[in-house]
Design a protein around this motif. Structure first.
Motif, PDB file in Angstrom:
ATOM      1  N   GLY A  16       0.824  -1.215   0.000  1.00 43.97           N
ATOM      2  CA  GLY A  16       0.000   0.000   0.000  1.00 43.97           C
ATOM      3  C   GLY A  16       0.852   1.256   0.000  1.00 43.97           C
ATOM      4  O   GLY A  16       0.536   2.240  -0.685  1.00 43.97           O
ATOM      5  N   GLU A  17       1.933   1.228   0.831  1.00 36.82           N
ATOM      6  CA  GLU A  17       2.823   2.388   0.858  1.00 36.82           C
ATOM      7  C   GLU A  17       3.455   2.608  -0.505  1.00 36.82           C
ATOM      8  O   GLU A  17       3.584   3.744  -0.992  1.00 36.82           O
ATOM      9  CB  GLU A  17       3.904   2.181   1.913  1.00 36.82           C
ATOM     10  N   GLN A  18       3.885   1.547  -1.149  1.00 35.59           N
ATOM     11  CA  GLN A  18       4.463   1.689  -2.485  1.00 35.59           C
ATOM     12  C   GLN A  18       3.445   2.219  -3.488  1.00 35.59           C
ATOM     13  O   GLN A  18       3.765   3.039  -4.354  1.00 35.59           O
ATOM     14  CB  GLN A  18       5.011   0.334  -2.946  1.00 35.59           C
ATOM     15  N   GLU A  19       2.150   1.718  -3.346  1.00 35.96           N
ATOM     16  CA  GLU A  19       1.099   2.218  -4.251  1.00 35.96           C
ATOM     17  C   GLU A  19       0.860   3.692  -4.047  1.00 35.96           C
ATOM     18  O   GLU A  19       0.740   4.475  -4.998  1.00 35.96           O
ATOM     19  CB  GLU A  19      -0.180   1.412  -4.020  1.00 35.96           C
ATOM     20  N   ARG A  20       0.805   4.075  -2.741  1.00 39.05           N
ATOM     21  CA  ARG A  20       0.582   5.510  -2.481  1.00 39.05           C
ATOM     22  C   ARG A  20       1.772   6.344  -2.967  1.00 39.05           C
ATOM     23  O   ARG A  20       1.618   7.449  -3.505  1.00 39.05           O
ATOM     24  CB  ARG A  20       0.359   5.714  -0.982  1.00 39.05           C
ATOM     25  N   ALA A  21       2.991   5.803  -2.808  1.00 32.36           N
ATOM     26  CA  ALA A  21       4.170   6.522  -3.304  1.00 32.36           C
ATOM     27  C   ALA A  21       4.130   6.639  -4.831  1.00 32.36           C
ATOM     28  O   ALA A  21       4.465   7.683  -5.403  1.00 32.36           O
ATOM     29  CB  ALA A  21       5.439   5.810  -2.870  1.00 32.36           C
ATOM     30  N   ARG A  22       3.666   5.540  -5.489  1.00 34.08           N
ATOM     31  CA  ARG A  22       3.582   5.597  -6.950  1.00 34.08           C
ATOM     32  C   ARG A  22       2.549   6.610  -7.401  1.00 34.08           C
ATOM     33  O   ARG A  22       2.765   7.393  -8.338  1.00 34.08           O
ATOM     34  CB  ARG A  22       3.241   4.205  -7.499  1.00 34.08           C
TER      35      ARG A  22
END
Length: 345
Positions: free
Chosen positions: A325-331
């Motif tokens: 989720g953190e990576q998705e939000r960062a993307r």
């Protein structure tokens, strides 16, 4: 533009709802979930973008997932090994305690069986002694009845002898009266001897004949009295013999009563020993229950360890999801930043 006012966020929520229900998120299923709104091409495009986004997130999370898995795998293996070792040790201890308890239980059951056999033998002996005692009591009652009959016969013989004595005394009294009458007759005959000599002699002969008959009768009565005395002596001897038998039977009954009391004491001791063994069996069963409770507790602890391991795996999965989720939000943030930069240009 998508018709019906749908967007990527709506398509993503519909897809997640289908996945949560375990259904395949096809174009038609997503369109039905959206209330039969939106074109299939738009839905197909959004679904393709969402799948590509998830694939990129999965590729980005592979390295971190592998590192976390490499860190957690030894810990999980160690927890699994310790749990299995603890369970094996507890199982061995429980098997040893169960074997010991079964051996003790078999020993106690064998002792109970021996005591029951001994109690059965004592009960059989007691029953046999009771039957002999009853038989001796019946013999004693018969002897008492026979003694009473002999006593009554003795009394009857005594009464009969008394009657004979009365008859003898009556005959003697008659004989005495006869002699007195003869003496009186002699005195009277002195005065009339010459005139009534012949009649006197005839009467004297008649009286002598009667006297001889009375003497013979007296001799017969004396013989009867002698026979009655002999019968009385024989009855007295039989009575003494019966009395001696009665005394011996009473002594045998007393000895049998003593033996019966001793057997009863042995039976009471056997029952007491049986009760002690039963109490020991109850204690052993209680100990077995406690061992079983301990085994259940140990099993629950092992199950708790397994549950802790599953919880650790769940936390690992949640951590992976959080990282994704953190990576998705960062993307998304990077995409928004890129879009803003493009708008600025």
């Amino acid at each position: 533009m998508a018709r019906g006012g749908i967007n990527k966020a709506l398509v993503m929520r519909a897809r997640q709802a289908l996945l949560a229900r375990g259904e395949h998120p096809s174009i038609d299923a997503v369109r039905i979930e959206l209330g039969n709104t939106g074109s299939k091409s738009t839905i197909h495009r959004y679904l393709k973008e969402l799948e590509e986004s998830e694939a990129e997130q999965a590729r980005g999370a592979v390295a971190l997932s592998d590192e976390l898995a490499a860190l957690i795998a030894p810990l999980a293996a160690r927890l699994q090994g310790e749990a299995e070792e603890t369970v094996a040790r507890m199982r061995q201890q429980c098997d040893a305690e169960r074997a010991e308890f079964e051996a003790r239980l078999a020993e106690v059951q064998e002792q109970i069986r021996l005591l029951e056999e001994q109690a059965g033998s004592v009960a059989a002996q007691l029953q046999a002694e009771t039957k002999r005692h009853q038989h001796s009591r019946e013999q004693l009652q018969q002897a008492e009845v026979e003694q009473a009959r002999l006593r009554q016969a003795n009394q009857d013989q005594a009464a009969h002898l008394k009657d004979r004595d009365e008859q003898v005394r009556s005959l003697e009294e008659k004989h005495r009266h006869s002699r007195e009458a003869l003496e009186h007759y002699r005195q009277a005959s002195k005065e009339q001897r010459e005139q009534e000599q012949r009649r006197h002699e005839a009467q004297l002969q008649q009286v002598q004949m009667e006297l001889r008959q009375l003497q013979q009768t007296l001799i017969l009565k004396q013989d009867e009295v002698t026979q009655l005395n002999r019968a009385n002596e024989r009855l007295a001897s039989e009575n003494a013999y019966r009395t001696q038998e009665l005394v011996e039977q009473r002594e045998r009954l007393e000895r049998q009563a003593g033996e019966l009391a001793a057997l009863h004491g042995q039976l009471v001791q056997s029952h007491a020993a049986k009760e002690v063994l039963q109490e020991r069996l109850v204690l052993l069963q209680s100990e077995a229950g406690e061992l079983k409770a301990t085994l259940d507790t140990q099993r629950q602890e092992a199950q708790a360890l397994h549950i802790g391991l599953a919880a650790a795996n769940t936390e690992l999965q949640l951590l992976r999801q959080a990282i994704a989720g953190e990576q998705e939000r960062a993307r998304q943030a990077s995409e928004e930043t890129a879009a803003e930069r493009q708008e600025d240009f």
